[in-house]
Design an enzyme around this catalytic site. Sequence first.
Site, mmCIF file in Angstrom:
data_model
loop_
_atom_site.group_PDB
_atom_site.id
_atom_site.type_symbol
_atom_site.label_atom_id
_atom_site.label_comp_id
_atom_site.label_asym_id
_atom_site.label_seq_id
_atom_site.Cartn_x
_atom_site.Cartn_y
_atom_site.Cartn_z
ATOM 1 N N VAL A 181 17.076 -42.230 -60.639
ATOM 2 C CA VAL A 181 16.920 -41.858 -62.046
ATOM 3 C C VAL A 181 18.234 -42.016 -62.808
ATOM 4 O O VAL A 181 18.274 -42.629 -63.877
ATOM 5 C CB VAL A 181 16.376 -40.417 -62.161
ATOM 6 C CG1 VAL A 181 16.475 -39.907 -63.576
ATOM 7 C CG2 VAL A 181 14.930 -40.393 -61.699
ATOM 8 N N ARG A 235 8.543 -44.829 -62.924
ATOM 9 C CA ARG A 235 7.985 -45.048 -61.587
ATOM 10 C C ARG A 235 8.896 -46.007 -60.847
ATOM 11 O O ARG A 235 9.311 -47.017 -61.419
ATOM 12 C CB ARG A 235 6.594 -45.695 -61.679
ATOM 13 C CG ARG A 235 5.556 -44.842 -62.350
ATOM 14 C CD ARG A 235 4.376 -45.695 -62.776
ATOM 15 N NE ARG A 235 4.813 -46.715 -63.752
ATOM 16 C CZ ARG A 235 4.013 -47.706 -64.203
ATOM 17 N NH1 ARG A 235 2.780 -47.814 -63.767
ATOM 18 N NH2 ARG A 235 4.456 -48.576 -65.088
ATOM 19 N N CYS A 253 9.019 -37.931 -54.934
ATOM 20 C CA CYS A 253 8.587 -37.069 -56.038
ATOM 21 C C CYS A 253 7.306 -36.289 -55.765
ATOM 22 O O CYS A 253 7.338 -35.054 -55.765
ATOM 23 C CB CYS A 253 8.420 -37.895 -57.301
ATOM 24 S SG CYS A 253 9.997 -38.499 -57.906
ATOM 25 N N LYS A 275 7.277 -33.351 -53.091
ATOM 26 C CA LYS A 275 8.124 -32.195 -53.415
ATOM 27 C C LYS A 275 7.695 -31.539 -54.736
ATOM 28 O O LYS A 275 7.726 -30.319 -54.870
ATOM 29 C CB LYS A 275 9.607 -32.577 -53.427
ATOM 30 C CG LYS A 275 10.112 -33.159 -54.722
ATOM 31 C CD LYS A 275 11.607 -33.265 -54.759
ATOM 32 C CE LYS A 275 12.076 -34.067 -55.952
ATOM 33 N NZ LYS A 275 11.717 -33.582 -57.265
ATOM 34 N N LYS A 301 5.743 -47.409 -51.507
ATOM 35 C CA LYS A 301 4.811 -48.208 -52.300
ATOM 36 C C LYS A 301 5.467 -49.555 -52.583
ATOM 37 O O LYS A 301 6.681 -49.717 -52.378
ATOM 38 C CB LYS A 301 4.444 -47.501 -53.608
ATOM 39 C CG LYS A 301 5.598 -47.336 -54.567
ATOM 40 C CD LYS A 301 5.079 -46.816 -55.886
ATOM 41 C CE LYS A 301 6.191 -46.669 -56.886
ATOM 42 N NZ LYS A 301 5.776 -46.295 -58.197
ATOM 43 N N ARG A 342 11.622 -42.769 -48.684
ATOM 44 C CA ARG A 342 11.552 -41.312 -48.569
ATOM 45 C C ARG A 342 10.089 -40.872 -48.503
ATOM 46 O O ARG A 342 9.284 -41.246 -49.340
ATOM 47 C CB ARG A 342 12.269 -40.647 -49.762
ATOM 48 C CG ARG A 342 13.792 -40.869 -49.714
ATOM 49 C CD ARG A 342 14.515 -40.229 -50.875
ATOM 50 N NE ARG A 342 14.378 -40.972 -52.121
ATOM 51 C CZ ARG A 342 14.989 -40.634 -53.265
ATOM 52 N NH1 ARG A 342 15.768 -39.561 -53.300
ATOM 53 N NH2 ARG A 342 14.832 -41.344 -54.352
HETATM 54 P P1 NAD Z 1 18.662 -39.283 -55.750
HETATM 55 O O1 NAD Z 1 18.755 -38.393 -54.574
HETATM 56 O O2 NAD Z 1 18.355 -40.740 -55.542
HETATM 57 O O3 NAD Z 1 20.021 -39.201 -56.587
HETATM 58 C C1 NAD Z 1 20.679 -38.004 -56.909
HETATM 59 C C2 NAD Z 1 22.170 -38.307 -57.001
HETATM 60 O O4 NAD Z 1 22.851 -37.149 -57.520
HETATM 61 C C3 NAD Z 1 22.813 -38.650 -55.672
HETATM 62 O O5 NAD Z 1 23.441 -39.906 -55.751
HETATM 63 C C4 NAD Z 1 23.832 -37.523 -55.447
HETATM 64 O O6 NAD Z 1 24.983 -37.953 -54.750
HETATM 65 C C5 NAD Z 1 24.119 -37.102 -56.874
HETATM 66 N N1 NAD Z 1 24.689 -35.744 -56.982
HETATM 67 C C6 NAD Z 1 24.252 -34.597 -56.414
HETATM 68 N N2 NAD Z 1 25.034 -33.566 -56.771
HETATM 69 C C7 NAD Z 1 25.988 -34.058 -57.607
HETATM 70 C C8 NAD Z 1 27.085 -33.482 -58.315
HETATM 71 N N3 NAD Z 1 27.346 -32.180 -58.246
HETATM 72 N N4 NAD Z 1 27.842 -34.284 -59.070
HETATM 73 C C9 NAD Z 1 27.568 -35.612 -59.159
HETATM 74 N N5 NAD Z 1 26.561 -36.201 -58.510
HETATM 75 C C10 NAD Z 1 25.773 -35.448 -57.746
HETATM 76 O O7 NAD Z 1 17.571 -38.635 -56.692
HETATM 77 P P2 NAD Z 1 16.612 -39.373 -57.752
HETATM 78 O O8 NAD Z 1 15.469 -40.011 -57.061
HETATM 79 O O9 NAD Z 1 17.454 -40.152 -58.682
HETATM 80 O O10 NAD Z 1 16.030 -38.103 -58.519
HETATM 81 C C11 NAD Z 1 16.831 -37.299 -59.363
HETATM 82 C C12 NAD Z 1 15.921 -36.313 -60.083
HETATM 83 O O11 NAD Z 1 15.002 -37.026 -60.907
HETATM 84 C C13 NAD Z 1 15.068 -35.467 -59.144
HETATM 85 O O12 NAD Z 1 14.908 -34.208 -59.699
HETATM 86 C C14 NAD Z 1 13.741 -36.207 -59.118
HETATM 87 O O13 NAD Z 1 12.659 -35.357 -58.835
HETATM 88 C C15 NAD Z 1 13.650 -36.696 -60.552
HETATM 89 N N6 NAD Z 1 12.824 -37.888 -60.726
HETATM 90 C C16 NAD Z 1 12.833 -38.879 -59.809
HETATM 91 C C17 NAD Z 1 12.054 -40.012 -60.012
HETATM 92 C C18 NAD Z 1 12.038 -41.115 -58.985
HETATM 93 O O14 NAD Z 1 11.139 -41.974 -59.086
HETATM 94 N N7 NAD Z 1 12.960 -41.159 -58.041
HETATM 95 C C19 NAD Z 1 11.270 -40.130 -61.158
HETATM 96 C C20 NAD Z 1 11.302 -39.110 -62.097
HETATM 97 C C21 NAD Z 1 12.088 -37.992 -61.879
#
Ligand code: NAD
Length: 468
Positions: free
Chosen positions: A11, A153, A279, A282, A339, A346
């Site tokens: 994201v 997505r 997503c 969780k 997908k 994950r």
């Molecule tokens: P991710 O695990 O791929 O990335 C999160 C990043 O945040 C990691 O790189 C981590 O190192 C970094 N991070 C954590 N703590 C930190 C800090 N204190 N300072 C700086 N960086 C830090 O997660 P993601 O898939 O990008 O998802 C992020 C959020 O968005 C989640 O809440 C998820 O539910 C939501 N989301 C994800 C998607 C998806 O398709 N992946 C879609 C919509 C919403």
Amino acid sequence: MRICVIGSGYVGLVAATCLAEIGHEVVCVDSDLEKIARLNEGQPLIHEEFLQELLSRHHKGRLAFSPAVEASIRDAHTIFIAVGTPCTPSGEADLSYVESVARTIAQLSEGYKLIIEKSTVPVYTNDWIERAMVMNGRDHNGFDVVSNPEFLREGSAVTDFLYPDRIVVGSRNERAARSMREIYKPIIDGTYELQASAVPRPEGSRQKPFYIETTPQSAELIKHASNSFLALKISFINAVANICEAVGADVEHVREGLGTDRRIGPDFLRAGIGYGGSCFPKDIAAFRAAAHACGYELCLLDQARKINEDQRFRFVKKIRKALWTLKDKNLAVLGLAFKGGTDDIRQSPAIEIIQSLIAEGCKIIAYDPAAMQRTRAVLGSAIRYATDSYDAMNGADALLILTDWKEFGMLDLQKVKACLRYPIVLDGRNVYKPSEMQKAGLNYYSVGRLPLEISHSSAKRASALTQS
Ligand code: NAD
């Protein structure tokens, strides 16, 4: 605007890149120094259409990647929080990363800060961030906290961000609401699309998104309710598929009959081995837990989760039935990602099924167009890795299709038959029609449809014909 995006995962990275694409000055920071180093070397880290192109366009121009989280927070006026919110063992969202970022912002803030919560979080997280700011001595006038959930997505993340169905903004006052309109202006008013270099708008997407302004609580609920509803839809069609198998109906026909009702719609009605990814599993658990904390038992979601988990066991049972016994069978697997279109493994149903098959003594050779590297990091040498689809199935006892990549639906079925030791295909994503498999002389097992078994006598006849 000058924006800091905290987190460079799926994201954060997509949001930062797209915010630069629509004209903002963006610094994307992450506490994972290796990620930032690789991004600075020009590696996109994730597989997403258009991402590499936009990174090349903006990196070292309007877009920077930095390991200096604190300095970047101090300098920024507008901060997007896009860190992970994984699941705790009890199903609640683990908000420790969000809290740690909120505390850092609170401690480092000097001037006004607009804090935008993009991670998926339970209702009232916005309040908690606000409380963290106040507890650290910040004055209410010196910051705003906005809830702006992300709906992209994986697999179409860039176009989803630039051409969304809707943008949801939960804020408490006009000052914050105005800034949010300013950030998204080129997307809201459609001017982004008019730029010569714009990423093309995908067919069927809205010309202009709905722009929904609401309270933080409603915005937070919209995200959890959306993901839970989509997961329910998938589990519903899978439950229907299981009934189809019992009564000899065809779930693809039932799906068409259901999905053409405009009140229901065709999306997320694909029967298969269930949903996965970072997503849905969780978020459904977190919504269930958040509802429980409010005194309401959302048991509906327990059932959706159970149906989803059962789909994998049912498919392994189907493989066992098709192959008689599993021990020492050589199985070709197409698809590792949760997908098609992404390299994300994950909570991938494919990985879980592979692990069950390994436990039963199968030998697996797998291929995925994007997720091989990530799978190697998890499964290591427990499986073998093929160079392409046909390499995977060469000499295998059966072929399993576990991810709905487009290319897996376009195989040369005569070649598939020639590669396989036995003409057996198990399709966990219903990417083929039984009639195509029948024509190719393949035994075909899919989801929510009767198995197609070429009888021994007709197989012998076909083989005699081929020889003559
Ligand atoms: P991710 O695990 O791929 O990335 C999160 C990043 O945040 C990691 O790189 C981590 O190192 C970094 N991070 C954590 N703590 C930190 C800090 N204190 N300072 C700086 N960086 C830090 O997660 P993601 O898939 O990008 O998802 C992020 C959020 O968005 C989640 O809440 C998820 O539910 C939501 N989301 C994800 C998607 C998806 O398709 N992946 C879609 C919509 C919403």
